[in-house]
Design a protein around this motif. Structure first.
Motif, short mmCIF file in Angstrom:
data_model
loop_
_atom_site.label_atom_id
_atom_site.label_comp_id
_atom_site.label_asym_id
_atom_site.label_seq_id
_atom_site.Cartn_x
_atom_site.Cartn_y
_atom_site.Cartn_z
N LEU A 17 -5.86 11.76 1.47
CA LEU A 17 -6.41 13.07 1.13
C LEU A 17 -7.89 13.19 1.48
O LEU A 17 -8.72 13.61 0.67
N THR A 18 -8.21 12.82 2.68
CA THR A 18 -9.58 12.90 3.17
C THR A 18 -9.61 13.68 4.47
O THR A 18 -8.93 13.31 5.44
N LEU A 19 -10.34 14.77 4.48
CA LEU A 19 -10.54 15.55 5.70
C LEU A 19 -11.86 15.15 6.33
O LEU A 19 -12.84 14.87 5.63
N HIS A 20 -11.90 15.13 7.65
CA HIS A 20 -13.09 14.68 8.37
C HIS A 20 -13.80 15.87 9.03
O HIS A 20 -13.16 16.77 9.57
N GLY A 21 -15.11 15.82 8.99
CA GLY A 21 -15.89 16.91 9.59
C GLY A 21 -16.23 17.98 8.56
O GLY A 21 -15.92 17.86 7.37
N GLY B 83 0.80 -1.22 0.00
CA GLY B 83 0.00 0.00 0.00
C GLY B 83 0.83 1.27 0.00
O GLY B 83 0.40 2.30 -0.51
N PHE B 84 2.06 1.20 0.54
CA PHE B 84 2.95 2.35 0.54
C PHE B 84 3.48 2.66 -0.86
O PHE B 84 4.08 3.71 -1.08
N THR B 85 3.31 1.72 -1.79
CA THR B 85 3.80 1.91 -3.15
C THR B 85 2.67 2.11 -4.15
O THR B 85 2.91 2.17 -5.35
N ASP B 86 1.44 2.20 -3.67
CA ASP B 86 0.27 2.30 -4.53
C ASP B 86 -0.26 3.73 -4.50
O ASP B 86 -0.89 4.16 -3.52
N LYS B 87 -0.02 4.49 -5.55
CA LYS B 87 -0.39 5.92 -5.58
C LYS B 87 -1.87 6.14 -5.31
O LYS B 87 -2.24 6.92 -4.43
N ASN B 88 -2.73 5.46 -6.06
CA ASN B 88 -4.16 5.71 -5.91
C ASN B 88 -4.67 5.29 -4.54
O ASN B 88 -5.43 6.01 -3.89
N LEU B 89 -4.25 4.12 -4.09
CA LEU B 89 -4.72 3.63 -2.79
C LEU B 89 -4.23 4.52 -1.67
O LEU B 89 -5.00 4.88 -0.76
N LEU B 90 -2.97 4.91 -1.73
CA LEU B 90 -2.40 5.73 -0.65
C LEU B 90 -3.05 7.11 -0.61
O LEU B 90 -3.42 7.60 0.46
N LEU B 91 -3.19 7.75 -1.77
CA LEU B 91 -3.78 9.09 -1.78
C LEU B 91 -5.25 9.06 -1.40
O LEU B 91 -5.74 9.98 -0.74
N ASP B 92 -5.97 8.01 -1.82
CA ASP B 92 -7.38 7.91 -1.43
C ASP B 92 -7.52 7.86 0.09
O ASP B 92 -8.45 8.44 0.66
N GLY B 93 -6.59 7.16 0.73
CA GLY B 93 -6.66 7.06 2.19
C GLY B 93 -6.18 8.30 2.91
O GLY B 93 -6.62 8.58 4.03
#
Length: 252
Positions: free
Chosen positions: A169-173, A157-167
């Protein structure tokens, strides 16, 4: 030309110069007072729209350099990774040990010194003696990680651009803007989630609105993003520099 006509021409030229000066002064004043003047304009948009724009920009970029700290499942990792759609390469530091990661397609390789492998936990590779032997065999080599190994799931997962950024680049609230800032000399607009408790994201106001800095919610790390769209070579290591361990790796 009569003296009267000449006078009229001089007055017209003078009037034009005065108007041009006034216009220039007004424009200068506007630029100085408007922090979004000369930018890509995303700073004028609602916070939710800014987040959508920067996510779209990140997804469309062919590559990115990501560095900083991430806390995941109670464990802290320091990342320095270059990522693109076909894989990624870089280094990860955790609990005082640093190892390299390289993924080309579905093939994942881990590279570390002998000390990293010698301190593997007994039991997964056949006991402390076996782990010590593994250190000599695996140290300094690219070790091909079997896809069924827990390490593959943990580190790919540390080498997967899409998976890593999806996790990430999410702000909560509830989203809100938190003013204009600067990251490495680039003007940014900051977006927050939950008044900052849900994370903050600095978005570039220059060129494409890429994310430049992320502070994750709950103290789960701070990351910087750079070299958006800058491609890099990604090739498998040579056979002479590779070890196919062939079974479950020693647990680190």
């Amino acid at each position: 030309m009569t003296a009267i006509a000449q006078g009229r021409d001089r007055r017209a030229v003078l009037a034009g110069a005065v108007c041009a000066l006034a216009a220039a002064t007004a424009l200068t004043g506007c630029s100085a007072d408007d922090p979004d003047a000369g930018t890509n304009g995303v700073g004028t948009l609602p916070a939710g729209t800014i987040q959508s724009r920067t996510r779209a920009a990140a997804d469309a970029a062919r590559a990115v350099h990501l560095s900083g700290d991430v806390v995941s499942n109670g464990r802290s990792y320091r990342l320095d990774m270059r990522l693109k759609s076909g894989g990624g390469s870089g280094s990860v530091t955790s609990r005082g040990g640093t190892f390299g990661l390289l993924r080309v397609g579905s093939k994942l390789y881990l590279k570390a010194d002998a000390g990293f492998w010698k301190h593997a936990e007994p039991g997964s590779g056949g006991g402390a003696d076996a782990d010590s032997g593994a250190g000599g065999k695996l140290g300094g080599k690219y070790v091909k990680v079997p896809q069924g190994d827990p390490a593959y799931q943990r580190f790919s997962g540390f080498t997967d651009k899409n998976l890593l950024l999806d996790g990430l680049l999410t702000l909560h609230g509830a989203l809100a803007k938190d003013g204009h800032h600067e990251q490495s000399g680039v003007r940014t607009i900051r977006v927050t989630g939950g008044n900052g408790s849900g994370g903050t994201l600095d978005v570039s106001l220059e060129g494409t609105p890429y994310p430049l800095r992320l502070v994750r919610a709950g103290g789960a790390g701070t990351l910087a993003f750079s070299e958006w769209g800058k491609d890099f070579p990604l090739t498998e290591p040579s056979p002479g520099d590779t070890v196919d361990y062939g079974k479950q790796l020693p647990a680190s």
